[in-house]
Design an enzyme around this catalytic site. Structure first.
Site, PDB file in Angstrom:
ATOM      1  CE1 TYR A 160     -30.994 -14.305  45.182  1.00  0.00           C
ATOM      2  CE2 TYR A 160     -30.935 -16.463  46.017  1.00  0.00           C
ATOM      3  CZ  TYR A 160     -30.593 -15.279  46.068  1.00  0.00           C
ATOM      4  OH  TYR A 160     -29.489 -14.805  46.939  1.00  0.00           O
ATOM      5  CE  LYS A 210     -26.748   1.052  40.278  1.00  0.00           C
ATOM      6  NZ  LYS A 210     -25.912   1.886  41.214  1.00  0.00           N
ATOM      7  CG  ASP A 242     -25.420   2.927  44.653  1.00  0.00           C
ATOM      8  OD1 ASP A 242     -26.559   3.191  44.559  1.00  0.00           O
ATOM      9  OD2 ASP A 242     -24.749   3.361  43.448  1.00  0.00           O
ATOM     10  CG  ASP A 266     -28.726 -12.866  49.678  1.00  0.00           C
ATOM     11  OD1 ASP A 266     -29.163 -13.654  50.835  1.00  0.00           O
ATOM     12  OD2 ASP A 266     -27.825 -13.193  48.787  1.00  0.00           O
ATOM     13  CG  ASP A 270     -26.113 -11.910  54.969  1.00  0.00           C
ATOM     14  OD1 ASP A 270     -26.987 -12.335  55.102  1.00  0.00           O
ATOM     15  OD2 ASP A 270     -24.878 -12.366  54.648  1.00  0.00           O
TER      16      ASP A 270
HETATM   17  C1  IPM Z   1     -30.820 -16.440  52.375  1.00  0.00           C
HETATM   18  C2  IPM Z   1     -29.372 -17.272  51.630  1.00  0.00           C
HETATM   19  C3  IPM Z   1     -29.849 -18.001  50.641  1.00  0.00           C
HETATM   20  C4  IPM Z   1     -30.396 -16.960  49.566  1.00  0.00           C
HETATM   21  C5  IPM Z   1     -28.801 -19.013  49.940  1.00  0.00           C
HETATM   22  C6  IPM Z   1     -28.458 -20.095  51.288  1.00  0.00           C
HETATM   23  C7  IPM Z   1     -29.109 -19.550  48.720  1.00  0.00           C
HETATM   24  O1  IPM Z   1     -28.511 -16.569  51.608  1.00  0.00           O
HETATM   25  O2  IPM Z   1     -31.676 -17.237  52.582  1.00  0.00           O
HETATM   26  O3  IPM Z   1     -30.378 -15.192  52.424  1.00  0.00           O
HETATM   27  O4  IPM Z   1     -29.134 -16.455  48.785  1.00  0.00           O
HETATM   28  O5  IPM Z   1     -31.633 -16.696  49.487  1.00  0.00           O
HETATM   29 MG    MG Z   2     -28.572 -14.659  52.368  1.00  0.00          MG
END
Ligand code: IPM
Ligand code: MG
Length: 397
Positions: A160, A210, A242, A266, A270
């Site tokens: 990032y 990794k 993985d 990240d 999710d």
């Molecule tokens: C998160 C989001 C952000 C990230 C995006 C919106 C840039 O997905 O906070 O997890 O990737 O950090």
């Molecule tokens: Mg995210």
């Protein structure tokens, strides 16, 4: 709801009787951001009335809304306002109107400016499963039994923030690059925080990397193991990312605290949200080491995005933001009392059958016992239960 474990040195209360006024920044953002932040502000106001504190809000415009208003995702003076606050509550940023891949100004830059500019190097994402929402998850119920994990994502390093080059060259020969740098210090500080958090929980830490491919992962693993010597009471294990992704859905209850680099965190967070029944359920806290008079300085937001298709339609689930506000109360304001009450109220509303669209049961027999609510109705159900019980399980009214 999950207790995330205590941070070392967190004060246990605010300024006490006499009604302290906390200074918070609200960033409504884009899409459903204003819907869910509006709901969380109501919850905080009611918690303040119940527990004897006031909140002085400063609204900051950031993300796509700021691009439209000022031409940048976050102005310097607004970053300064965030820095001067006790904590920041954010909805979501982004939307299709700002998605042009050629644009040099993007809503997400507001997030990176705050994460980097405020030194928020750790992103904490607790994942637990409310018993009433087990049917909302696509996983078999027996897999969800005992799920209670905390993902600690490194937030200001790696891909990032590494150097990148945008695509150049003629069509057919275009190339671009991103780089994944980490220093020992960046790994060490987030690892120490994760070990400290594991001490407040079940004392198990999984470090995700990794290392069979990436040099930065080999550095990560080496540094994490060196720091482990300071925490002989915490059991450390390593997982390749993985394999970890697979274990998260095959045996999710096997995890306690996970710590990992920015992009892995990240993606894995999710994935883990599926366990909780909906992306709309999960909160997050971004913190560093800076303390205010009341607790850790931090940025609190749901992990979901701006969901522009349902923005302003009273459809978004506000629980991720409301539970983020509970984390804010606990960690940035030291208000354990109010944080417990908000979490209990959320549990109580779910136990009583209130469901937003994303949580609606597919099984008609289960749906019969539920009440469909929108963003405002869910906030009403939660507000009505604040202060009803002192415990963390909550009771249906
Ligand atoms: C998160 C989001 C952000 C990230 C995006 C919106 C840039 O997905 O906070 O997890 O990737 O950090
Ligand atoms: Mg995210």
């Amino acid at each position: 709801m999950t207790a995330e474990g205590g941070l070392p040195g967190s004060p246990d209360a605010g300024a006490g009787a006499g009604g302290p006024a906390y200074r918070l920044v609200a960033i409504h953002g884009d899409g459903v951001g204003p819907d869910v932040v509006g709901a969380a502000k109501r919850v905080l106001a009611v918690a303040g009335a119940r527990f004897g504190f006031d909140i002085a809000w400063t609204d900051v415009v950031a993300g796509g809304a700021a691009i439209d208003a000022y031409g940048v995702a976050l102005r310097d003076e607004d970053l300064a306002a965030c820095a001067a606050s006790d904590a920041i509550l954010l909805g979501a940023v982004g939307g299709p109107q700002w998605d042009d891949p050629k644009a040099t100004v993007r809503p997400e830059q507001a997030l990176f400016a705050m994460r980097g500019g405020l030194g928020l190097f750790a992103n904490l994402r607790p994942v637990s499963v409310h018993p009433a929402l087990v049917p909302a998850s696509p996983l078999r119920p027996e897999l969800l039994d005992g799920v209670d994990m905390l993902i600690v994502r490194e937030l200001t390093g790696g891909l990032y923030f590494g150097a990148r080059t945008e695509a150049t060259g003629a069509p057919g020969a275009r190339a671009a690059s991103d780089t994944l740098p980490y220093t020992e210090g960046e790994v060490a500080r987030v690892a120490r925080l994760a070990f400290d958090l594991a001490r407040g929980r079940r004392r198990r830490l999984t470090s995700v990397d990794k290392a069979n491919v990436l040099a930065t992962s080999r550095l990560w693993r080496t540094v994490v193991h060196e720091i482990a010597a300071e925490y002989p009471d915490v059991a450390l294990d390593d997982r390749l990312v993985d394999a970890c992704a697979m274990q998260l859905v095959r045996a999710p209850a096997s995890f306690d605290v996970l710590v990992t680099e920015n992009l892995f965190g990240d993606i894995l967070s999710d994935e883990a949200s599926v366990l909780a029944g909906s992306l709309g359920m999960l909160p997050s806290a971004s913190v560093g080491t800076r303390r205010t008079a009341h607790g850790l300085h931090g940025l609190y937001e749901p992990i979901h995005g701006s969901a522009p298709d349902i923005a302003g339609r009273d459809l978004a689930n506000p629980i991720g933001t409301i539970v983020s506000a509970a984390m804010l109360l606990r960690w940035s304001l030291g208000r354990t009392d109010a944080a417990d009450a908000v979490e209990a109220a959320v549990s109580g509303a779910l136990d009583a059958g209130f469901r937003t669209a994303d949580l609606w049961p597919r099984d008609p027999a289960l749906a019969e016992a539920c009440t469909r609510v929108g963003t405002v109705g869910m906030a009403d159900a939660i507000v009505a239960r604040i202060g009803e019980t002192g415990g963390i399980t909550g009771a249906a009214a």
